[in-house]
Enzyme design. Structure first.
Site, PDB file in Angstrom:
ATOM      1  N   GLU A  84       0.830  -1.207   0.000  1.00  0.00           N
ATOM      2  CA  GLU A  84       0.000   0.000   0.000  1.00  0.00           C
ATOM      3  C   GLU A  84       0.863   1.254   0.000  1.00  0.00           C
ATOM      4  OE1 GLU A  84      -3.015   0.155   3.004  1.00  0.00           O
ATOM      5  OE2 GLU A  84      -4.312  -1.144   1.819  1.00  0.00           O
ATOM      6  N   GLU A  96      14.331  -4.574   1.751  1.00  0.00           N
ATOM      7  CA  GLU A  96      14.989  -5.864   1.968  1.00  0.00           C
ATOM      8  C   GLU A  96      14.651  -6.816   0.819  1.00  0.00           C
ATOM      9  OE1 GLU A  96      14.724  -9.318   5.455  1.00  0.00           O
ATOM     10  OE2 GLU A  96      13.663  -7.416   5.653  1.00  0.00           O
ATOM     11  N   SER A  97      15.627  -7.535   0.316  1.00  0.00           N
ATOM     12  CA  SER A  97      15.434  -8.363  -0.869  1.00  0.00           C
ATOM     13  C   SER A  97      15.383  -9.844  -0.528  1.00  0.00           C
ATOM     14  CB  SER A  97      16.557  -8.125  -1.882  1.00  0.00           C
ATOM     15  OG  SER A  97      16.437  -9.015  -2.976  1.00  0.00           O
ATOM     16  N   ASN A 183      10.030  14.029   0.648  1.00  0.00           N
ATOM     17  CA  ASN A 183      10.036  15.442   1.024  1.00  0.00           C
ATOM     18  C   ASN A 183       8.741  15.790   1.754  1.00  0.00           C
ATOM     19  OD1 ASN A 183       7.997  16.567  -0.867  1.00  0.00           O
ATOM     20  ND2 ASN A 183       9.488  16.088  -2.475  1.00  0.00           N
ATOM     21  N   ARG A 194      -3.649   8.467   4.327  1.00  0.00           N
ATOM     22  CA  ARG A 194      -3.333   7.282   5.123  1.00  0.00           C
ATOM     23  C   ARG A 194      -3.553   7.497   6.616  1.00  0.00           C
ATOM     24  NH1 ARG A 194      -3.840   3.212   1.577  1.00  0.00           N
ATOM     25  NH2 ARG A 194      -2.481   3.527  -0.245  1.00  0.00           N
TER      26      ARG A 194
END
Length: 240
Positions: A84, A96-97, A183, A194
Site C-alpha cells: 500500500e 529488503e530483498s 520530502n 493514510r
C-alpha cells in the site's frame, strides 16, 4: 542454508528517522528566493512573519517550497503494508530483498484492538469489533499457516531452489524492512490519505496497519517541522 532465528509473531510497526534535512526555515527561504533572489537570509529562528508565510503557502497551495525538506525513515512492517505504501509514487524506496538474503521468520498478527468485521458495501462500509471466538480463530490460523509456509520455504532452499523462487510461498504478513526518503510536500500527501482525522477536509478510511505506520511518521515529522505541521492541520490536512 543457515537459519539462526526462531519464528516471532509481532503486532507492531516500527519507524525510525535515519537522517533528515528538514526544518520550517527550509520552507521560508525556498519561498522568499522568488522575490528576494540571492539576498535571502537563511536562519533557523522564525519570526511571526515567517510563520505567517508558511500558513499562506499552505492555504494558497503554493507547494514547491515544501519540497526542499527531506527525511529518510527506516520502517519495519508486514509486506501488505509496504504494498500500500508503494502506491505513493512520490518517494524513494529500497526494501529488503528476498532474492539476495534468507528472509527471517517474523510475522505480523493483529492485536485485540484490531476491528475484524466489515459492515456494508465497498466505498460505504465500516469495521466493528469481532468476537473473542473470531479473534482466537484468526490468530490460530495465521500462526499455523505462517509456520507451515516458513517450514516449506526452508525445505525449498535446502533442496537448492533459488531464493527468488522459494520466497513465493511466503505470506503477506511476513515482515520486511525498507528505507523511505520523502520530502515534506509528498509526506503531507501521504498523510492526507493514510490517516483518519476528524478535522480533515477530505475524510479518508485507511487500513489500520498503514495508519499506524503513518501516525508514527507524522509524529517524527511534527517534531522536525512544527510550524509546517500546524499549518497542515489548520488547512484541513490538505497537501499544498
Amino acid at each position: 542454508m543457515f537459519f539462526v532465528m526462531d519464528p516471532v509473531f509481532l503486532s507492531e510497526i516500527t519507524v525510525e528517522l535515519v537522517k533528515h534535512s528538514a526544518s520550517d526555515s527550509d520552507v521560508v527561504f525556498s519561498a522568499r528566493v522568488s522575490t528576494l533572489g540571492s539576498f535571502v537570509a537563511v536562519t533557523d529562528c522564525l519570526s511571526n512573519r515567517d510563520i505567517g508565510l508558511i500558513t499562506f503557502l499552505m492555504r494558497e497551495r503554493h507547494g514547491s517550497p515544501f519540497e526542499h525538506s527531506h527525511m529518510t525513515f527506516r520502517i519495519s512492517a508486514p509486506i501488505f503494508v509496504f504494498r500500500e505504501f508503494m502506491r505513493h509514487r512520490i518517494a524513494s524506496y529500497n526494501e529488503e530483498s528476498g532474492r539476495y538474503k534468507n528472509l527471517d521468520p517474523v510475522f505480523y498478527i493483529p492485536d485485540e484492538k484490531r476491528k475484524l468485521v466489515q459492515i456494508g458495501a465497498p466505498g460505504a462500509y465500516k469495521f466493528e469489533e469481532g468476537t473473542s471466538e473470531q479473534y482466537g480463530l484468526l490468530i490460530e490460523e495465521m500462526k499455523e499457516l505462517s509456520l507451515a509456509a516458513y517450514d516449506t520455504y526452508k525445505r525449498l532452499l535446502a533442496c537448492g531452489i533459488a531464493r527468488e523462487v522459494a520466497r513465493m510461498i511466503l505470506p503477506l504478513n511476513l515482515y520486511s524492512t525498507m528505507y523511505v526518503t520523502i520530502n515534506a510536500r509528498s509526506l503531507m500527501n501521504f498523510l492526507s490519505v493514510r490517516t483518519s482525522r476528524a478535522n480533515s477536509a477530505f475524510h479518508s478510511y485507511p487500513q489500520r496497519e498503514i495508519e499506524l505506520c503513518a501516525d508514527r511518521i507524522e509524529e517524527i515529522w511534527k517534531g522536525l517541522m512544527p510550524e509546517t505541521h500546524a499549518a497542515f492541520e489548520k488547512q484541513g490536512r490538505v497537501a499544498p
